[in-house]
Design a protein around this motif. Structure first.
Motif, PDB file in Angstrom:
ATOM      1  N   GLN A 132       0.930  -1.260   0.064  1.00  0.00           N
ATOM      2  CA  GLN A 132       0.171   0.162   0.087  1.00  0.00           C
ATOM      3  C   GLN A 132       0.755   1.202   0.104  1.00  0.00           C
ATOM      4  O   GLN A 132       1.709   1.452   1.032  1.00  0.00           O
ATOM      5  N   HIS A 135      -0.603   7.837   1.026  1.00  0.00           N
ATOM      6  CA  HIS A 135      -1.061   8.882  -0.029  1.00  0.00           C
ATOM      7  C   HIS A 135      -1.042  10.527   0.802  1.00  0.00           C
ATOM      8  O   HIS A 135      -1.425  11.108   0.790  1.00  0.00           O
ATOM      9  N   GLY A 220      -3.350  -0.323  -7.249  1.00  0.00           N
ATOM     10  CA  GLY A 220      -3.776  -1.568  -6.250  1.00  0.00           C
ATOM     11  C   GLY A 220      -3.994  -3.058  -6.782  1.00  0.00           C
ATOM     12  O   GLY A 220      -4.011  -4.124  -6.211  1.00  0.00           O
TER      13      GLY A 220
ATOM     14  N   LEU B 241     -11.688  -0.041  -5.988  1.00  0.00           N
ATOM     15  CA  LEU B 241     -10.687   1.165  -6.381  1.00  0.00           C
ATOM     16  C   LEU B 241     -11.582   2.564  -6.071  1.00  0.00           C
ATOM     17  O   LEU B 241     -10.725   3.448  -5.688  1.00  0.00           O
ATOM     18  N   LYS B 244     -11.288   3.521  -2.563  1.00  0.00           N
ATOM     19  CA  LYS B 244      -9.782   3.940  -2.263  1.00  0.00           C
ATOM     20  C   LYS B 244      -9.468   5.252  -2.835  1.00  0.00           C
ATOM     21  O   LYS B 244      -8.816   6.086  -2.320  1.00  0.00           O
ATOM     22  N   GLN B 245      -9.906   5.418  -4.107  1.00  0.00           N
ATOM     23  CA  GLN B 245      -9.661   6.753  -4.483  1.00  0.00           C
ATOM     24  C   GLN B 245     -10.189   7.900  -3.839  1.00  0.00           C
ATOM     25  O   GLN B 245     -10.115   9.180  -3.955  1.00  0.00           O
ATOM     26  N   LYS B 247     -10.929   7.957  -0.643  1.00  0.00           N
ATOM     27  CA  LYS B 247     -10.365   8.185   0.430  1.00  0.00           C
ATOM     28  C   LYS B 247      -9.232   9.191   0.098  1.00  0.00           C
ATOM     29  O   LYS B 247      -8.612  10.066   0.884  1.00  0.00           O
ATOM     30  N   GLN B 248      -8.251   8.650  -0.817  1.00  0.00           N
ATOM     31  CA  GLN B 248      -7.057   9.359  -1.087  1.00  0.00           C
ATOM     32  C   GLN B 248      -7.391  10.754  -1.479  1.00  0.00           C
ATOM     33  O   GLN B 248      -6.516  11.450  -1.043  1.00  0.00           O
ATOM     34  N   ALA B 270      -9.491  -2.242  -1.705  1.00  0.00           N
ATOM     35  CA  ALA B 270      -9.543  -0.673  -1.248  1.00  0.00           C
ATOM     36  C   ALA B 270      -8.296  -0.669  -0.106  1.00  0.00           C
ATOM     37  O   ALA B 270      -7.728   0.495   0.000  1.00  0.00           O
ATOM     38  N   GLY B 271      -7.860  -1.586   0.471  1.00  0.00           N
ATOM     39  CA  GLY B 271      -7.041  -1.431   1.502  1.00  0.00           C
ATOM     40  C   GLY B 271      -7.998  -1.488   2.661  1.00  0.00           C
ATOM     41  O   GLY B 271      -8.742  -0.639   2.779  1.00  0.00           O
ATOM     42  N   ASN B 274      -8.621   2.232   4.054  1.00  0.00           N
ATOM     43  CA  ASN B 274      -9.552   3.112   3.189  1.00  0.00           C
ATOM     44  C   ASN B 274     -10.875   2.576   3.408  1.00  0.00           C
ATOM     45  O   ASN B 274     -11.857   3.380   3.220  1.00  0.00           O
ATOM     46  N   ALA B 275     -11.070   1.218   3.445  1.00  0.00           N
ATOM     47  CA  ALA B 275     -12.298   0.790   3.538  1.00  0.00           C
ATOM     48  C   ALA B 275     -13.062   1.033   4.882  1.00  0.00           C
ATOM     49  O   ALA B 275     -14.316   0.685   4.870  1.00  0.00           O
TER      50      ALA B 275
END
Lengths: 300, 381
Positions: A132, A135, A220, B241, B244-245, B247-248, B270-271, B274-275
């Motif tokens: 990971q 960010h 990812g 995805l 994830k995006q 959250k980023q 998502a990781g 992030n999820a």
């Protein structure tokens, strides 16, 4: 203002991936006049090889530091580059003197082989990259740009700069440009044509693989069909910049990436591909030689 | 020589017929017993959907065993007869006809809507009540069959669940995103209607290409709109995805996803970080139903530690509901059972309370909102 900067920055990252892949397209087309439709799948293969290497070498996800990622990136580029040479040796070289259509069809066959082969090896489901990326990032005029994005663009720029120097300054680069002009004459002049073509495939495949690994780490997830659409986009980028022209491929990729994000922003997410492929059609109709068109005569 | 050959063939045939006859006889003496109530089950036990079908069959057998162990229904034991529909309309029709010819009292089953549509017609013609635990196309109740009962929520119910949750959390400005598949677009359309009905506004209605990996342009656009909530109706690969995006980029508001994204993979993609906080509207599987711990445990014990699949709890409920209805009807007559099922009032089952509306679908849907907490799905609230 912040949204404009953000869109441009995001477009730049996508554009960097497109450029790297478009370079391979353009080089192969420049040297043997082949539209290598298997090129997008080498990007996919790069993503999977990087995935495997990271899983094997990295162990746990957090342990893979910056150095580790760079080593994996280089290893992947070498492995897939050699694989690209293998493809050229097995599938394309026997057909170099055949009509262009035969070799085009073979390229589609290679593409199907790579896609389904990867499906057998790595499975049909989405695989998640075993790291990971953070960010964290900087704020630029209100837009958030992450260090990873900056890093990706820098790596892509370095790779392109290296390629540019190689083509223009080295003996092999000179040989490539010569072969692009006239293959038969090069044979007569004692240039080892097949070796140089093999080298071209090596460079093209490793650039695509580099893009694949970076995209895998950035987004990812990887799966066996990820090369298809991006292969078409890279083709569009190559045509946009002027197919056969190396600076053209770089410029075309960046432009396409930014136009796509701008188009998505203006018209909505479902129009992303429409923007890209409308651009392809427009270029083919209005200026078939692309932006860097005049260089096409030289082909490299 | 030739003669001998034919004699041997004839002998073999007779013998095998005799054996088959015996087997048949054995089965039929078991089936048409006056002390047993024969219930038909239609499920895909072969083919692509066999895993889910098998899970459902296991749950049905568990329910039957439990009912029989505690004395059965009307003093009789329940017995099930499984017919394979293979998720295929043609096979489903054959399977349904087979069950009709065996005089089943009622039917439990139906996994694929495509296969359940024709089989429900066969049962309607024979006036046999059918309780459907899984298939949930809005086309099923639209046929208007009085023999067909659905105990799984429909797409509009899911959209309503999402809209209710958003309304309850003061999310007024809503973004809807689908992936252009029929299912996702349907859900997004229903969600639009539901959100607007409950006083919210849909500030963006977007479609994505699920093959894409980079949604940054769309995410930036949505970020600028500052939504209170975003509802994504597509599948888990793009969903992960997207989460994830979102959250980023730090987009404001809640993130909800439809049951197409109800998979452990969405958290993986998502990781886990992030999820965290991701909301999913789904019919919960047994593990996420409060009060179903005993069921999950018994299921795992009975079937090699296998987790109950997505529709096991619903299948279990269907059999219990049927047994309850037969008990109330005090008869195994089709019409009486049909009437009793129709009159079901607040039947307490795993994760749902079953009452039927005019359309013979759930009065209150069983869709729940799940929330990712600590890298795992949990019931929200």
């Amino acid at each position: 203002m912040d949204i404009l900067v953000q869109t441009l920055a995001d477009g730049l990252v996508i554009g960097a991936f497109y450029s790297l892949i478009a370079l391979g397209y353009t080089m192969v087309f420049g040297i043997i006049k082949l539209l290598n439709f298997a090129h997008g799948d080498l990007y996919m293969l790069g993503a999977f090889v990087g995935y495997t290497l990271l899983s094997v070498l990295g162990g746990d996800s957090s342990g893979a530091g910056l150095m580790g990622i760079l080593i994996v990136l280089l290893l992947t580029m070498v492995i897939v580059g050699v694989f690209g040479m293998g493809i050229e040796r097995v599938a394309y070289r026997p057909l170099l003197l055949a009509p262009r259509l035969s070799i085009l069809i073979t390229a589609i066959g290679v593409s199907l082989f790579l896609e389904n082969g990867s499906m057998i090896v790595w499975g049909a489901q989405y695989q998640v990259y075993p790291l990971q990326l953070s960010h964290d990032g900087i704020s630029l005029l209100g837009a958030k740009i992450t260090y990873v994005q900056i890093g990706l663009v820098i790596i892509a720029a370095l790779l392109m700069l290296g390629l540019h120097l190689f083509i223009n300054r080295s003996l092999y680069g000179k040989a490539m440009r010569a072969i692009a002009l006239d293959q038969t004459a090069c044979h007569l002049m004692g240039i080892h044509v097949h070796k140089v073509i093999g080298l071209t495939f090596f460079i093209g495949a490793s650039l695509a693989a580099g893009a694949g690994t970076m995209a895998g780490a950035y987004y990812g997830t990887v799966n066996f069909m990820m090369g298809f659409i991006i292969g078409l986009k890279a083709f569009t980028a190559a045509v946009l910049g002027g197919i056969g022209s190396i600076p053209g491929a770089m410029l075309g990729g960046l432009l396409l990436g930014m136009m796509e994000t701008a188009g998505t922003f203006m018209f909505g997410g479902s129009w992303k591909d429409v923007v890209a492929f409308s651009l392809l059609i427009l270029i083919l109709v209005l200026k078939p030689t692309g932006i860097m068109g005049e260089k096409v005569t030289e082909r490299m | 020589m030739k003669k001998w050959g034919s004699v041997i063939v004839a002998a073999t045939l007779t013998l095998s017929l005799a054996i088959a006859g015996c087997a048949n006889q054995g089965a039929s003496t078991g089936g048409a017993d006056a002390r047993e109530i024969l219930v038909g089950v239609v499920l895909p036990v072969t083919g692509n959907n066999a895993t889910d079908g098998k899970d459902m069959q296991n749950a049905i057998e568990m329910a039957v065993k439990k009912i029989n162990d505690s004395g059965g229904v009307l003093g009789k034991k329940l017995k099930i007869e499984v017919a394979d529909d293979g998720c295929d309309p043609q096979m489903a029709t054959t399977a349904a006809n087979k069950l009709v010819s065996q005089n089943v009292v009622a039917v439990v089953g139906g996994y694929c809507s495509g296969a359940t549509l024709p089989s429900s017609g066969v049962f309607k013609n024979a006036n046999i009540p059918m309780i459907v635990p899984a298939a949930n196309s809005a086309k099923l109740p639209a046929q208007g069959y009085d023999t067909l009962f659905l105990i799984n929520g429909l797409t509009p119910d899911q959209a309503q669940t999402a809209a209710d949750y958003m309304a309850a959390n003061q999310a007024k400005k809503v973004v809807l995103i689908h992936d252009n598949s029929a299912y996702a677009k349907d859900l997004a359309d229903f969600a639009k209607a539901s959100v607007e009905k409950s006083g919210g506004t849909v500030i963006a209605y977007e479609a994505i290409n699920p093959e894409e990996k980079d949604f940054s342009a769309l995410v930036t656009k949505i970020k600028g709109l500052q939504p209170d909530a975003t509802y994504f109706t597509g599948y888990y690969a793009a969903g992960g995805l997207m989460v994830k995006q979102f959250k980023q980029k730090g987009v404001s508001g809640l993130f909800l996803a439809g049951d197409g994204s109800f998979s452990e993979d969405v958290i993986k993609i998502a990781g886990a970080d992030n999820a965290e906080g991701l909301l999913i509207t789904a019919t919960p599987t047994a593990e996420f139903i409060e009060g179903a711990e005993a069921f999950t445990c018994a299921y795992k014990q009975a079937y090699n530690n296998l987790a109950p699949g997505p529709f096991s709890a619903l299948s279990y409920n269907a059999v219990n509901l049927l047994a309850d209805a037969i008990g109330r009807a005090n008869s195994t007559d089709h019409d009486a059972i049909k009437k009793a099922i129709k009159e079901t009032k607040d039947f307490k089952a795993l994760g749902q309370t079953i009452s039927f509306n005019a359309q013979n679908t759930l009065d209150t849907s069983n869709f729940a909102v799940l929330k990712v907490t600590g890298g795992k799905f949990m019931l929200a609230k």
